[in-house]
Write a protein that holds these residues in place. Sequence first.
Motif, PDB file in Angstrom:
ATOM      1  N   ALA A 111     -65.905 -28.167   4.759  1.00 30.71           N
ATOM      2  CA  ALA A 111     -66.630 -26.988   5.228  1.00 30.71           C
ATOM      3  C   ALA A 111     -68.082 -27.323   5.530  1.00 30.71           C
ATOM      4  O   ALA A 111     -68.669 -26.787   6.490  1.00 30.71           O
ATOM      5  CB  ALA A 111     -66.542 -25.872   4.187  1.00 30.71           C
ATOM      6  N   GLU A 112     -68.668 -28.210   4.745  1.00 26.61           N
ATOM      7  CA  GLU A 112     -70.056 -28.597   4.981  1.00 26.61           C
ATOM      8  C   GLU A 112     -70.200 -29.355   6.294  1.00 26.61           C
ATOM      9  O   GLU A 112     -71.139 -29.130   7.066  1.00 26.61           O
ATOM     10  CB  GLU A 112     -70.564 -29.446   3.811  1.00 26.61           C
ATOM     11  N   VAL A 113     -69.272 -30.248   6.556  1.00 29.06           N
ATOM     12  CA  VAL A 113     -69.284 -30.963   7.837  1.00 29.06           C
ATOM     13  C   VAL A 113     -69.140 -29.983   8.989  1.00 29.06           C
ATOM     14  O   VAL A 113     -69.865 -30.062   9.994  1.00 29.06           O
ATOM     15  CB  VAL A 113     -68.162 -32.022   7.865  1.00 29.06           C
ATOM     16  N   MET A 114     -68.203 -29.053   8.868  1.00 30.00           N
ATOM     17  CA  MET A 114     -67.981 -28.093   9.940  1.00 30.00           C
ATOM     18  C   MET A 114     -69.205 -27.205  10.152  1.00 30.00           C
ATOM     19  O   MET A 114     -69.516 -26.823  11.289  1.00 30.00           O
ATOM     20  CB  MET A 114     -66.758 -27.240   9.616  1.00 30.00           C
ATOM     21  N   GLN A 115     -69.877 -26.876   9.066  1.00 30.34           N
ATOM     22  CA  GLN A 115     -71.095 -26.064   9.162  1.00 30.34           C
ATOM     23  C   GLN A 115     -72.139 -26.736  10.041  1.00 30.34           C
ATOM     24  O   GLN A 115     -72.714 -26.104  10.936  1.00 30.34           O
ATOM     25  CB  GLN A 115     -71.655 -25.863   7.756  1.00 30.34           C
ATOM     26  N   TRP A 116     -72.356 -28.020   9.826  1.00 30.54           N
ATOM     27  CA  TRP A 116     -73.370 -28.724  10.613  1.00 30.54           C
ATOM     28  C   TRP A 116     -72.898 -29.044  12.019  1.00 30.54           C
ATOM     29  O   TRP A 116     -73.697 -29.115  12.961  1.00 30.54           O
ATOM     30  CB  TRP A 116     -73.841 -29.977   9.861  1.00 30.54           C
ATOM     31  N   GLY A 123     -76.563 -24.223  18.191  1.00 29.89           N
ATOM     32  CA  GLY A 123     -78.016 -24.193  18.135  1.00 29.89           C
ATOM     33  C   GLY A 123     -78.680 -25.389  18.780  1.00 29.89           C
ATOM     34  O   GLY A 123     -79.302 -25.298  19.834  1.00 29.89           O
ATOM     35  N   LEU A 124     -78.544 -26.545  18.142  1.00 33.31           N
ATOM     36  CA  LEU A 124     -79.297 -27.720  18.591  1.00 33.31           C
ATOM     37  C   LEU A 124     -79.004 -28.091  20.041  1.00 33.31           C
ATOM     38  O   LEU A 124     -79.923 -28.305  20.830  1.00 33.31           O
ATOM     39  CB  LEU A 124     -78.992 -28.905  17.678  1.00 33.31           C
ATOM     40  N   GLY A 125     -77.726 -28.177  20.394  1.00 32.46           N
ATOM     41  CA  GLY A 125     -77.381 -28.588  21.756  1.00 32.46           C
ATOM     42  C   GLY A 125     -77.895 -27.634  22.820  1.00 32.46           C
ATOM     43  O   GLY A 125     -78.615 -28.044  23.741  1.00 32.46           O
ATOM     44  N   PRO A 126     -77.550 -26.348  22.724  1.00 30.73           N
ATOM     45  CA  PRO A 126     -78.026 -25.411  23.743  1.00 30.73           C
ATOM     46  C   PRO A 126     -79.548 -25.301  23.828  1.00 30.73           C
ATOM     47  O   PRO A 126     -80.108 -25.233  24.924  1.00 30.73           O
ATOM     48  CB  PRO A 126     -77.408 -24.077  23.297  1.00 30.73           C
ATOM     49  N   MET A 127     -80.225 -25.312  22.686  1.00 33.46           N
ATOM     50  CA  MET A 127     -81.683 -25.161  22.712  1.00 33.46           C
ATOM     51  C   MET A 127     -82.368 -26.406  23.248  1.00 33.46           C
ATOM     52  O   MET A 127     -83.312 -26.320  24.049  1.00 33.46           O
ATOM     53  CB  MET A 127     -82.207 -24.829  21.315  1.00 33.46           C
ATOM     54  N   VAL A 172     -75.908 -36.300   7.504  1.00 34.24           N
ATOM     55  CA  VAL A 172     -76.170 -34.866   7.584  1.00 34.24           C
ATOM     56  C   VAL A 172     -75.339 -34.073   6.580  1.00 34.24           C
ATOM     57  O   VAL A 172     -75.846 -33.162   5.940  1.00 34.24           O
ATOM     58  CB  VAL A 172     -75.902 -34.355   9.021  1.00 34.24           C
ATOM     59  N   ALA A 173     -74.071 -34.432   6.438  1.00 37.54           N
ATOM     60  CA  ALA A 173     -73.186 -33.669   5.556  1.00 37.54           C
ATOM     61  C   ALA A 173     -72.509 -34.619   4.581  1.00 37.54           C
ATOM     62  O   ALA A 173     -71.627 -35.382   4.969  1.00 37.54           O
ATOM     63  CB  ALA A 173     -72.149 -32.901   6.361  1.00 37.54           C
ATOM     64  N   GLY A 174     -72.936 -34.601   3.348  1.00 42.64           N
ATOM     65  CA  GLY A 174     -72.301 -35.446   2.354  1.00 42.64           C
ATOM     66  C   GLY A 174     -72.799 -36.872   2.372  1.00 42.64           C
ATOM     67  O   GLY A 174     -73.846 -37.190   2.937  1.00 42.64           O
ATOM     68  N   ASP A 175     -72.020 -37.754   1.765  1.00 45.66           N
ATOM     69  CA  ASP A 175     -72.426 -39.147   1.586  1.00 45.66           C
ATOM     70  C   ASP A 175     -71.860 -40.072   2.653  1.00 45.66           C
ATOM     71  O   ASP A 175     -72.127 -41.278   2.629  1.00 45.66           O
ATOM     72  CB  ASP A 175     -71.971 -39.640   0.201  1.00 45.66           C
TER      73      ASP A 175
END
Length: 232
Positions: A111-116, A123-127, A172-175
């Motif tokens: 879920a953490e990976v999917m969140q990012w 967010g990041l890509g479009p902006m 970014v997400a986890g180890d």
Amino acid sequence: MLDQFDVTKRWPAKDPSVIQLYSLPTPNGVKVSAMLEETGLPYEAHLVSFATNDQFTPEFLSLNPNNKIPAIIDPDGPGGRPLPLWESGAILIYLAEKTGKFIPQDPTERAEVMQWLMWQMGGLGPMLGQFGFFYAFGGKEIEDPRPLQRYTNETKRLLSVLDQRLEGRSFVAGDAYSIADIAIWPWVRALFTGYKAADVLGLESYANVLRWHTGCADRPASQAAVDIPSQS
């Protein structure tokens, strides 16, 4: 098996048994090329040239009605049936699940990976794409300073979010390196390469982002992906 897809009439498959990639080395295109290189899945890359409006041809639109790259056809999809797929985030998830790589099995970590990944997609890509348009491309001709200022500020804010996230973290997400990293680093790279905006954004102040980006971009798969499909 692939001859049922009209896109193969314009971009014939040399080996119909492998994944067919239709792309261009933009940030979104590099994501999927990098994932294919990382997983070791056999594939063929077909150049969809924006210079000749390939993305608007009937053949490409038959695969992706949204006329965006990248898109793939996996001849060995679920149940052994061919699977056409577009949207870079969806393709990353599909390839991760197909191979069991770069996505955790633990539900919380997943879920953490999917969140990012969703953060990058929504967010990041479009902006950053809007910032690039107004700073480096056609939007430069617009005299009103507000659009550029808006997207400059938002790009800096998003970089701050990423920088804070990477404080004390390798990824970014986890180890472990994941599809979240694969989705994000090509867009950070574009700030240096396509947009040449390092100075105006003060990228040197995002030390964690720079450290992380270097590690991602230096991976052999990443170095190959930035020229897939080759434009030469």
